[in-house]
Design a protein around this motif. Structure first.
Motif, PDB file in Angstrom:
ATOM      1  N   GLY A  56       0.633  -1.293  -0.020  1.00 17.14           N
ATOM      2  CA  GLY A  56      -0.043   0.036  -0.050  1.00 17.14           C
ATOM      3  C   GLY A  56       0.871   1.194   0.064  1.00 17.14           C
ATOM      4  N   TRP A  57       0.328   2.301   0.279  1.00 13.55           N
ATOM      5  CA  TRP A  57       0.733   3.619   0.111  1.00 13.55           C
ATOM      6  C   TRP A  57       0.534   4.473   1.653  1.00 13.55           C
ATOM      7  N   ALA A  97      -3.771   4.023   1.056  1.00  9.93           N
ATOM      8  CA  ALA A  97      -4.732   2.917   0.625  1.00  9.93           C
ATOM      9  C   ALA A  97      -3.825   1.632   0.643  1.00  9.93           C
ATOM     10  N   GLN A  98      -4.368   0.641   0.786  1.00  6.69           N
ATOM     11  CA  GLN A  98      -3.587  -0.647   1.025  1.00  6.69           C
ATOM     12  C   GLN A  98      -4.554  -1.827   0.132  1.00  6.69           C
ATOM     13  N   SER A 119      -9.224  -4.002  -0.594  1.00  8.48           N
ATOM     14  CA  SER A 119      -8.541  -2.719  -0.467  1.00  8.48           C
ATOM     15  C   SER A 119      -9.065  -1.936   0.521  1.00  8.48           C
ATOM     16  N   TYR A 150      -9.034   2.411   2.197  1.00 14.41           N
ATOM     17  CA  TYR A 150      -8.579   3.624   1.959  1.00 14.41           C
ATOM     18  C   TYR A 150      -9.037   4.733   3.050  1.00 14.41           C
ATOM     19  N   VAL A 209      -6.329   1.809  -5.614  1.00 18.80           N
ATOM     20  CA  VAL A 209      -5.118   1.085  -5.288  1.00 18.80           C
ATOM     21  C   VAL A 209      -5.184  -0.329  -6.112  1.00 18.80           C
ATOM     22  N   LEU A 269      -1.156   3.145  -7.641  1.00 18.78           N
ATOM     23  CA  LEU A 269      -1.911   4.079  -6.880  1.00 18.78           C
ATOM     24  C   LEU A 269      -2.307   5.174  -7.919  1.00 18.78           C
TER      25      LEU A 269
END
Length: 122
Positions: free
Chosen positions: A35-36, A49-50, A57, A59, A69, A80
């Protein structure tokens, strides 16, 4: 060890789109989630998000409906897609992965990318 290499950051006007990519490489045995996160100046790092097991997912509320994502499991790469960007999305975006390595396939570890800067101008 596992390395995460990000790409795709940059300067963009509000309302436009950017796509970030993060490729994991090294002695990967499995990846449970990728994720991010992002960190804006003067703020704490937050999960953006992951994607878990390449399927589910999550968010943060502020990006729902704008960011997507996704993951290419074969390439161990997470993306992303950021649409309708806002100035408040400006931050350093960090790729994150939870996984195991060939040398220790039962030990879950966390890995981070070096970060990529996203700047959204108004």
């Amino acid at each position: 060890q596992v390395q995460l290499v990000e790409s795709g950051g940059g300067l963009v006007q509000a309302g436009r789109s950017l796509r970030l990519s993060c490729a994991a490489s090294g002695s990967i045995f499995s990846i449970n989630a990728m994720g991010w996160y992002r960190q804006a100046p003067g703020k704490q790092r937050e999960l953006v998000a992951q994607i878990i097991k390449g399927v589910r997912s999550d968010y943060v509320d502020s990006v729902k409906g704008r960011f997507t994502v996704s993951m290419d499991n074969a390439k161990n790469t997470v993306y992303l897609q950021m649409n309708s960007l806002k100035p408040e999305d400006t931050a350093v975006y960090y790729c994150n992965a939870h996984g195991t390595t060939i040398s220790d396939p039962y030990r879950l570890e966390t890995y981070w990318g070096q970060g990529t800067l996203v700047t959204v101008s108004s």
